[in-house]
Design an enzyme around this catalytic site. Structure first.
Site, PDB file in Angstrom:
ATOM      1  CG  ASN A 100      72.061   6.575  54.751  1.00 48.31           C
ATOM      2  OD1 ASN A 100      72.381   5.978  55.852  1.00 48.31           O
ATOM      3  ND2 ASN A 100      72.184   7.727  54.713  1.00 48.31           N
ATOM      4  CB  CYS A 157      77.249   6.509  62.500  1.00 49.27           C
ATOM      5  SG  CYS A 157      76.186   6.001  61.055  1.00 49.27           S
ATOM      6  N   GLY A 193      69.163   3.936  56.259  1.00 51.07           N
ATOM      7  CA  GLY A 193      70.794   3.305  56.502  1.00 51.07           C
ATOM      8  C   GLY A 193      70.981   1.777  57.024  1.00 51.07           C
ATOM      9  CG  LEU A 239      71.235   5.214  62.219  1.00 50.68           C
ATOM     10  CD1 LEU A 239      72.489   5.239  62.156  1.00 50.68           C
ATOM     11  CD2 LEU A 239      70.841   5.368  60.660  1.00 50.68           C
TER      12      LEU A 239
END
Length: 300
Positions: free
Chosen positions: A98, A128, A45, A72
């Site tokens: 991503n 998220c 990500g 992340l």
């Protein structure tokens, strides 16, 4: 024997790809895996600014899998575009980026920044925490999911994959919300929320208290959700969740996934993706399957 699959107008040489967050952006695995053989590399990500991630410890092994609360951690979109995309461009594989964010504006900024980059698809991580909603994930409320899908679709030059969270009451409701928002493709599932307690230290095994459970333990849940979603929307699906071998991958394909992603398996055996690909080829030879698309959704 044809291994090609098509997702939202993008042709992949085969249906095997990596799952975001388990393969970096390919560099660290390139000495173990010939990236040219993969259908796609799905990157870790990336956000509009660097994220430091969660405090440590943030990984714990569990029965049948692992838990993570990495948070992340990523270097931000600028470093990603300068370093990671050029690296992946050396290989004959599709690139799926991503994208993560804490607000709609965050996602839109990254998607806009990637509009001029030579990447094939964008996978939007809606697991998220949404800061405006008090930390609830974008992927846990249908209205929020539809809204974020519309927002990124408005500015995206590449087809959009919405990565669905399994931490919901009805996965088909979320899939329909993403479809209504204009998603081109879906990927599922992301990790299931779990917890592990260290009984000897009498504390949480992960500093974050909870983490995302992945690995073989979640595969039956993932296969069920892929099947349900395949029955309820018309979008192509990338299936993932505990794939360690070709049989695992074929379960997802037969349930309705057009492609599969290997995640936690990469940590156990860095060549899992290639082993899965070779195993699917062997299965097709053994059963006289000429085209991989004959298997997609074959189990009704």
């Amino acid at each position: 024997m044809n291994m090609e699959v098509n997702l939202a107008g993008v042709t992949f040489q085969n249906p095997v790809m990596t799952a975001s967050g388990t393969f970096g952006s390919g560099a660290e695995y390139s000495e173990f895996v010939d990236l040219n053989q993969l259908g796609a590399v799905v990157t870790k990500g990336v956000a509009n600014v660097p994220w430091p991630g969660n405090p440590t410890p943030r990984i714990a092994e569990t029965y049948g899998g692992m838990m993570n609360a990495v948070g992340l951690q990523n270097p931000g979109i600028d470093v990603f575009c300068e370093r990671d995309i050029p690296f992946l461009k050396q290989y004959n594989t599709r690139i799926i980026v991503n994208v993560c964010g804490r607000s709609e504006k965050d996602y839109v900024e990254v998607v806009e920044r990637l509009a001029d980059e030579d990447v094939d698809m964008l996978e939007i991580n809606v697991s998220c925490p949404n800061v405006k909603e008090g930390g609830i994930a974008f992927g846990q409320k249908p209205q929020a999911l539809e809204s974020i899908t519309k927002a990124v679709k408005k500015v995206a030059k590449q087809p959009i994959i919405m990565k669905l969270s399994p931490n919901v009451t009805d996965i088909t409701e979320m899939a329909k919300a993403a479809e209504a928002g204009g998603a081109d493709c879906l990927s599922l599932i992301n990790t299931l929320t779990g917890m592990k307690i260290d009984v000897y230290r009498r504390t949480f095994a992960i500093a974050n208290k909870t983490g995302g459970l992945s690995g073989p333990a979640i595969k039956p849940v993932a296969v069920r959700m892929v099947y349900q979603v395949a029955q309820s929307v018309k979008l192509p699906i990338i299936g993932m969740g505990g794939i360690l071998n070709a049989e695992d991958a074929l379960e997802f394909i037969l349930a309705g996934a057009s492609a599969v992603a290997v995640g936690t398996g990469n940590f156990v055996n860095p060549t899992t993706t290639i082993d899965v690909l070779e195993g699917i080829k062997a299965y097709m030879m053994n059963y006289g399957v000429e085209d991989i698309t004959q298997l997609i959704g074959a189990v009704k």
